[in-house]
Design a protein around this motif. Structure first.
Motif, PDB file in Angstrom:
ATOM      1  N   SER A 406       0.818  -1.212   0.000  1.00  0.00           N
ATOM      2  CA  SER A 406       0.000   0.000   0.000  1.00  0.00           C
ATOM      3  C   SER A 406       0.854   1.265   0.000  1.00  0.00           C
ATOM      4  O   SER A 406       0.365   2.342  -0.353  1.00  0.00           O
ATOM      5  CB  SER A 406      -0.940   0.005   1.211  1.00  0.00           C
ATOM      6  OG  SER A 406      -0.192  -0.020   2.427  1.00  0.00           O
ATOM      7  N   THR A 407       2.119   1.152   0.369  1.00  0.00           N
ATOM      8  CA  THR A 407       3.021   2.300   0.412  1.00  0.00           C
ATOM      9  C   THR A 407       4.151   2.059  -0.572  1.00  0.00           C
ATOM     10  O   THR A 407       4.687   0.948  -0.660  1.00  0.00           O
ATOM     11  CB  THR A 407       3.589   2.497   1.820  1.00  0.00           C
ATOM     12  OG1 THR A 407       2.519   2.520   2.765  1.00  0.00           O
ATOM     13  CG2 THR A 407       4.348   3.809   1.911  1.00  0.00           C
ATOM     14  N   LEU A 408       4.510   3.128  -1.292  1.00  0.00           N
ATOM     15  CA  LEU A 408       5.530   3.035  -2.323  1.00  0.00           C
ATOM     16  C   LEU A 408       6.622   4.048  -2.061  1.00  0.00           C
ATOM     17  O   LEU A 408       6.404   5.072  -1.397  1.00  0.00           O
ATOM     18  CB  LEU A 408       4.928   3.293  -3.710  1.00  0.00           C
ATOM     19  CG  LEU A 408       3.691   2.490  -4.104  1.00  0.00           C
ATOM     20  CD1 LEU A 408       3.139   3.001  -5.434  1.00  0.00           C
ATOM     21  CD2 LEU A 408       4.024   1.018  -4.218  1.00  0.00           C
ATOM     22  N   VAL A 409       7.777   3.798  -2.624  1.00  0.00           N
ATOM     23  CA  VAL A 409       8.871   4.763  -2.643  1.00  0.00           C
ATOM     24  C   VAL A 409       9.290   4.920  -4.100  1.00  0.00           C
ATOM     25  O   VAL A 409       9.444   3.935  -4.831  1.00  0.00           O
ATOM     26  CB  VAL A 409      10.046   4.297  -1.769  1.00  0.00           C
ATOM     27  CG1 VAL A 409      10.560   2.924  -2.184  1.00  0.00           C
ATOM     28  CG2 VAL A 409      11.183   5.319  -1.823  1.00  0.00           C
ATOM     29  N   THR A 410       9.437   6.167  -4.532  1.00  0.00           N
ATOM     30  CA  THR A 410       9.776   6.466  -5.923  1.00  0.00           C
ATOM     31  C   THR A 410      11.046   7.315  -5.960  1.00  0.00           C
ATOM     32  O   THR A 410      11.386   8.010  -4.999  1.00  0.00           O
ATOM     33  CB  THR A 410       8.632   7.211  -6.637  1.00  0.00           C
ATOM     34  OG1 THR A 410       8.469   8.498  -6.031  1.00  0.00           O
ATOM     35  CG2 THR A 410       7.335   6.417  -6.552  1.00  0.00           C
ATOM     36  N   GLY A 411      11.725   7.279  -7.099  1.00  0.00           N
ATOM     37  CA  GLY A 411      12.902   8.105  -7.336  1.00  0.00           C
ATOM     38  C   GLY A 411      12.826   8.729  -8.713  1.00  0.00           C
ATOM     39  O   GLY A 411      12.274   8.123  -9.653  1.00  0.00           O
ATOM     40  N   ASP A 412      13.364   9.946  -8.854  1.00  0.00           N
ATOM     41  CA  ASP A 412      13.301  10.639 -10.138  1.00  0.00           C
ATOM     42  C   ASP A 412      14.702  11.069 -10.565  1.00  0.00           C
ATOM     43  O   ASP A 412      15.692  10.869  -9.860  1.00  0.00           O
ATOM     44  CB  ASP A 412      12.349  11.832 -10.074  1.00  0.00           C
ATOM     45  CG  ASP A 412      12.722  12.836  -8.998  1.00  0.00           C
ATOM     46  OD1 ASP A 412      13.927  12.979  -8.708  1.00  0.00           O
ATOM     47  OD2 ASP A 412      11.809  13.464  -8.424  1.00  0.00           O
ATOM     48  N   TRP A 413      14.740  11.695 -11.745  1.00  0.00           N
ATOM     49  CA  TRP A 413      16.013  12.099 -12.329  1.00  0.00           C
ATOM     50  C   TRP A 413      16.643  13.286 -11.608  1.00  0.00           C
ATOM     51  O   TRP A 413      17.808  13.606 -11.856  1.00  0.00           O
ATOM     52  CB  TRP A 413      15.818  12.462 -13.805  1.00  0.00           C
ATOM     53  CG  TRP A 413      15.561  11.285 -14.692  1.00  0.00           C
ATOM     54  CD1 TRP A 413      14.404  10.960 -15.312  1.00  0.00           C
ATOM     55  CD2 TRP A 413      16.499  10.260 -15.051  1.00  0.00           C
ATOM     56  NE1 TRP A 413      14.545   9.811 -16.038  1.00  0.00           N
ATOM     57  CE2 TRP A 413      15.835   9.358 -15.900  1.00  0.00           C
ATOM     58  CE3 TRP A 413      17.835  10.028 -14.739  1.00  0.00           C
ATOM     59  CZ2 TRP A 413      16.450   8.239 -16.432  1.00  0.00           C
ATOM     60  CZ3 TRP A 413      18.453   8.910 -15.279  1.00  0.00           C
ATOM     61  CH2 TRP A 413      17.771   8.024 -16.121  1.00  0.00           C
ATOM     62  N   TYR A 414      15.899  13.943 -10.756  1.00  0.00           N
ATOM     63  CA  TYR A 414      16.401  15.144 -10.093  1.00  0.00           C
ATOM     64  C   TYR A 414      16.964  14.860  -8.700  1.00  0.00           C
ATOM     65  O   TYR A 414      17.266  15.789  -7.953  1.00  0.00           O
ATOM     66  CB  TYR A 414      15.279  16.179  -9.999  1.00  0.00           C
ATOM     67  CG  TYR A 414      14.605  16.412 -11.331  1.00  0.00           C
ATOM     68  CD1 TYR A 414      15.265  17.047 -12.366  1.00  0.00           C
ATOM     69  CD2 TYR A 414      13.303  15.954 -11.560  1.00  0.00           C
ATOM     70  CE1 TYR A 414      14.655  17.242 -13.593  1.00  0.00           C
ATOM     71  CE2 TYR A 414      12.688  16.149 -12.787  1.00  0.00           C
ATOM     72  CZ  TYR A 414      13.369  16.786 -13.800  1.00  0.00           C
ATOM     73  OH  TYR A 414      12.761  16.979 -15.024  1.00  0.00           O
ATOM     74  N   GLY A 415      17.100  13.583  -8.323  1.00  0.00           N
ATOM     75  CA  GLY A 415      17.677  13.225  -7.037  1.00  0.00           C
ATOM     76  C   GLY A 415      16.705  13.251  -5.888  1.00  0.00           C
ATOM     77  O   GLY A 415      17.140  13.291  -4.726  1.00  0.00           O
ATOM     78  N   ASP A 416      15.407  13.210  -6.159  1.00  0.00           N
ATOM     79  CA  ASP A 416      14.385  13.240  -5.111  1.00  0.00           C
ATOM     80  C   ASP A 416      13.810  11.847  -4.889  1.00  0.00           C
ATOM     81  O   ASP A 416      13.584  11.087  -5.843  1.00  0.00           O
ATOM     82  CB  ASP A 416      13.248  14.195  -5.472  1.00  0.00           C
ATOM     83  CG  ASP A 416      13.732  15.630  -5.606  1.00  0.00           C
ATOM     84  OD1 ASP A 416      14.739  15.957  -4.953  1.00  0.00           O
ATOM     85  OD2 ASP A 416      13.113  16.409  -6.364  1.00  0.00           O
ATOM     86  N   VAL A 417      13.563  11.531  -3.623  1.00  0.00           N
ATOM     87  CA  VAL A 417      12.904  10.290  -3.229  1.00  0.00           C
ATOM     88  C   VAL A 417      11.591  10.667  -2.546  1.00  0.00           C
ATOM     89  O   VAL A 417      11.589  11.463  -1.605  1.00  0.00           O
ATOM     90  CB  VAL A 417      13.791   9.455  -2.290  1.00  0.00           C
ATOM     91  CG1 VAL A 417      13.029   8.253  -1.762  1.00  0.00           C
ATOM     92  CG2 VAL A 417      15.052   9.003  -3.020  1.00  0.00           C
ATOM     93  N   ALA A 418      10.479  10.068  -3.023  1.00  0.00           N
ATOM     94  CA  ALA A 418       9.146  10.397  -2.505  1.00  0.00           C
ATOM     95  C   ALA A 418       8.511   9.161  -1.890  1.00  0.00           C
ATOM     96  O   ALA A 418       8.672   8.042  -2.402  1.00  0.00           O
ATOM     97  CB  ALA A 418       8.255  10.946  -3.618  1.00  0.00           C
ATOM     98  N   ILE A 419       7.793   9.358  -0.803  1.00  0.00           N
ATOM     99  CA  ILE A 419       7.019   8.303  -0.155  1.00  0.00           C
ATOM    100  C   ILE A 419       5.555   8.527  -0.532  1.00  0.00           C
ATOM    101  O   ILE A 419       4.990   9.603  -0.286  1.00  0.00           O
ATOM    102  CB  ILE A 419       7.184   8.339   1.375  1.00  0.00           C
ATOM    103  CG1 ILE A 419       8.678   8.311   1.749  1.00  0.00           C
ATOM    104  CG2 ILE A 419       6.445   7.181   2.012  1.00  0.00           C
ATOM    105  CD1 ILE A 419       9.411   7.076   1.303  1.00  0.00           C
TER     106      ILE A 419
END
Length: 611
Positions: A406-419
């Motif tokens: 139900s919970t995810l962690v994502t990463g992008d090209w700009y060096g950010d990690v989102a919950i």
């Protein structure tokens, strides 16, 4: 000095191998010597007149005399004589044709090549054809042949064609030719004509001041207009609208519903079977028994280069998913004929589908992440692609942060990690953390201790505690050093998380010990592998076998093309090769329960190896 010695010297310099050499041999055979013999003696022996020899003897230089004698003898014809004395002949006499007497009989001795040029005897034709030929002859003799009628040669040709056709049909050669044609092995999407028409838009033409009858002004010349080229069919595709998107296959007719067998297979109840882990020798023998499926182990599933692949966890059939460069998601059922020979193609995104995974707790849930900044969930029962998370652009990777997914962690090209919490309404994140790095290339969660997040940064791998990620503090729990270039991927071992395999563009695959999360994880093994794929292939990534904690699979740039399975110690276990595998399989994945391996290439094709 003897004459033939001088003659040999002259002939060697000028006429070796010609008529002069033959004359010198003749003189030498007669044993002529200037001291012992005169030219009259030579004339008697050579059967020529004394006047010729006298004319030659007046030459003071012996080689010149020999040359004169040679050319005089060339102009003489011994066969034409008067009173036994040979006479000169002219060129006209030599051009006269030869006359044969009636008593002469010429019997040619034909060689093989000469026989090839002789006219073959005509084969006997059927009586009907012979009658037609006789009629044609009679008509030709009477000069009553009408224009357009067939000649004798054409009639013979038609009859030969008819006889050849009868012979070919009697031996059934045409049927055998059809049987020898190879069957089409390609499955999946049909080839389409994707040619793009280009048009040139020219600037509007303006009349000159001279044509307008105006005086020229002293002004600087305007800049030359740039020619602008537009694509008629391929226009920059806008992002998909927010919210759910209808799940309509683009390779089927419009307004067509999903096949019932897909819904049945998608919602199949999983039967968890506890199997004993095989030993290394047994595992190696199992890999050797796997090969391309006999019912068609290759299929074109998406239109463009494959970026991500995944197996559906059901064990009754093999259902696979692939994401490509154009934002397409293809589903392939190996034992079905739905869509294009078991392939259904959807377009939930407009940019490369960089990452996809089936939910471990809800196998009916397929999540796909794209560079266009959207993360979507596939709901087959509702036939829609729900939107889970959305940013402007640049999403690169994701993983499940909780056991119930139900919970995810994502990463992008700009060096950010989102919950991201899927239970929260909306498509935004719960928290966003900017790491001290240029980009995030891969994120992965520990399989047992879900609070640990591993992030593959530019040239270092860091493990963070999600509970301690704050705006003011971003200290990693452990770091994996030793990479000299950009890191493509980093994954925990699926069972215990005690090992981490990383893929780096410095042509090394590294295995680290993470059984104890110290500040600096120790390096266990480093495997040298050519990982330079260039810009036209997806990056090679080492992926663990979900059924084991010590073996992983990776594509290879070696020829012949292959997919290799390694042990954590660096020992090669098996190489999958096949004559039909002609391209690099950059993206690979093992089935979570069955003995099956999946690989995708740059042309949108999937290869399945099963036992």
């Amino acid at each position: 000095m003897i004459l033939h010695n001088k003659g040999e010297e002259f002939v060697t310099k000028h006429h070796r191998g010609g008529k002069g050499f033959f004359l010198w041999c003749r003189i030498h055979q007669l044993g002529y010597s200037r001291k012992q013999n005169s030219f009259s003696d030579l004339a008697c022996k050579l059967n020529i007149c004394d006047s010729v020899c006298l004319m030659v003897s007046e030459e003071p230089d012996l080689p010149n005399a020999f040359v004169k004698l040679y050319y005089i003898l060339q102009e003489m014809k011994p066969a034409n004589t008067k009173n036994g004395v040979p006479v000169l002949h002219s060129a006209k006499d030599g051009c006269k044709p030869k006359k044969f007497t009636p008593d002469e009989v010429l019997v040619p001795n034909l060689s093989f090549k000469e026989n090839q040029g002789t006219k073959r005897k005509r084969k006997a034709l059927p009586l009907k054809v012979e009658e037609i030929i006789e009629k044609v002859k009679d008509q030709k003799e009477d000069k009553d042949m009408q224009p357009g009628s067939l000649s004798i040669y054409e009639l013979e040709r038609l009859e030969n064609i008819r006889q050849n056709q009868v012979f070919l049909s009697s031996i059934k050669l045409l049927e055998a030719k059809q049987d020898l044609k190879p069957e089409k092995t390609q499955r999946g999407l049909k080839r389409q004509n994707n040619k793009v028409a280009w048009t040139e838009i020219l600037p509007p033409r303006t009349k000159s001041l001279r044509i307008q009858k105006k005086e020229a002004e002293r002004l600087p010349l305007p800049p030359e207009p740039h020619r602008i080229y537009y694509e008629v069919e391929r226009i920059e595709r806008a992002r998909k609208p927010e919210g759910p998107i209808s799940m309509e296959p683009i390779n089927m007719e419009e307004d067509s519903s999903l096949p019932p067998e897909l819904l049945k297979l998608w919602t199949e109840d999983l039967i968890k079977e506890e199997k004993e882990e095989l030993g290394l020798e047994e595992y190696r023998s199992t890999l050797k028994s796997m090969g391309l499926s006999e019912i068609g182990g290759v299929a074109k599933v998406v239109k463009s280069r494959i970026f991500s692949v995944a197996f559906h966890p059901c064990s009754s059939r093999l259902l696979m998913a692939a994401g490509d460069k154009l934002g397409g998601v293809g589903l392939w059922n190996l034992d079905s004929d739905m869509g294009d020979e078991g392939v259904l193609l959807f377009e939930p995104h407009v940019q490369p589908v960089a990452c996809m995974a089936f939910s471990r707790s809800h196998p009916t849930d397929l999540l796909t992440l794209s560079y266009d900044g959207t993360l979507r969930s596939t709901d087959v029962e509702k036939a829609v692609f729900d939107e889970v998370y959305r940013i402007k652009d640049g999403l690169r990777t994701f993983d499940f942060l909780s056991h119930d997914c139900s919970t995810l962690v994502t990463g992008d090209w700009y060096g950010d990690v989102a919950i991201v919490d899927r239970r929260t309404p909306g498509t935004s994140h719960e928290s966003l953390h900017s790491l001290d790095t240029k980009t995030v290339r891969c994120v992965h969660v520990h399989p047992v201790q879900k609070q640990y997040i591993m992030v593959a940064e530019n040239s270092i791998v860091s493990i963070y505690d999600a509970r301690c990620l704050k705006a003011s503090s971003r200290e990693p729990v452990s770091q994996l050093y030793g990479h000299s270039k950009s890191i493509s991927s980093a994954y925990f071992s699926p069972g215990t998380g005690n090992r981490v395999v990383t893929t780096c563009l410095d042509n090394n695959i590294r295995i680290y010990d993470t059984s104890e999360l110290t500040s600096r994880a120790p390096l266990l093994t480093s495997i040298q592998q050519n990982l330079y794929t260039g810009r036209w292939l997806s990056k090679l990534q080492a992926m663990w076998d979900p059924k084991r904690d010590d073996c992983f699979v990776v594509g290879s740039m070696q020829r012949p093309r292959r997919v290799q399975v390694f042990h954590e110690s660096g020992q090669l276990q098996h190489s999958f090769q096949d004559p039909d595998m002609t391209n690099v399989l950059s993206v690979t994945a093992f089935h979570p329960t069955r003995n099956a391996l999946l690989g995708g290439n740059a042309s949108g094709r999937l290869y399945v190896f099963t036992d």
